[in-house]
Design an enzyme around this catalytic site. Structure first.
Site, mmCIF file in Angstrom:
data_model
loop_
_atom_site.group_PDB
_atom_site.id
_atom_site.type_symbol
_atom_site.label_atom_id
_atom_site.label_comp_id
_atom_site.label_asym_id
_atom_site.label_seq_id
_atom_site.Cartn_x
_atom_site.Cartn_y
_atom_site.Cartn_z
ATOM 1 N N CYS A 44 0.825 -1.211 0.000
ATOM 2 C CA CYS A 44 0.000 0.000 0.000
ATOM 3 C C CYS A 44 0.856 1.255 0.000
ATOM 4 C CB CYS A 44 -0.955 -0.014 1.185
ATOM 5 S SG CYS A 44 -2.138 -1.396 1.090
ATOM 6 N N THR A 45 1.990 1.201 0.665
ATOM 7 C CA THR A 45 2.912 2.333 0.658
ATOM 8 C C THR A 45 3.497 2.514 -0.739
ATOM 9 O OG1 THR A 45 3.418 2.062 3.006
ATOM 10 C CG2 THR A 45 5.027 3.291 1.678
#
Length: 153
Positions: A44-45
């Site tokens: 997600c980062t």
């Protein structure tokens, strides 16, 4: 399941700064609406940072990026600040918007079933209709794939 040319479900969610953001706020603009599982995880980062890095290109194309997860506004505030995000990420703690878009569903991992978010990206046209759907996207390539799609229109 939503399909191309369906009216995109309307929503009003809180962004990382505590402001209410609605899909209707962006009438007349193309919107990239991407759903992701959790702040501060590796995939997600990478996905958020990729959209951050491509956001100037997308803005030049008249496109707004919005990320959505179930994380709290406070979590989003920290995530956005730590990653220097230059677009809104929206909190959907109830999962209602994710359910409306068909991305919150039962998944199986190592033989166990649990509810979770399918990493999915919707491109919504200027009139609020779904123009393109990217299912089970690769977190690292999602923003690049969006830009490629939009440039090939």
């Amino acid at each position: 399941m939503l399909k191309i040319r369906d009216k995109a479900p309307e929503f009003t969610l809180t962004n990382q700064d505590g402001n209410s953001i609605s899909l209707d706020d962006y009438k007349g603009k193309k919107v990239v609406l991407y759903f992701y599982p959790k702040d501060n995880t590796s995939g997600c980062t990478a996905q958020a940072c990729s959209f951050r890095d491509y956001n100037d290109v997308l803005k030049e194309m008249g496109v707004v990026v919005l990320g959505v997860s179930k994380d709290s506004q406070t979590s989003h505030e920290k995530f956005s600040s730590n990653q220097r995000l230059n677009f809104d990420i929206l909190s959907d703690p109830s999962g209602d918007t994710m359910s409306d878009y068909g991305v919150f569903k039962e998944n199986s991992l190592f033989g166990k079933s649990a509810m979770g978010v399918d990493r999915t990206t919707y491109i919504i046209d200027e009139n609020g209709y779904i123009e393109h759907i990217m299912l089970k996207v690769n977190a690292n390539d999602n923003a690049k794939d969006v830009v490629t799609y939009l440039k090939n229109l």
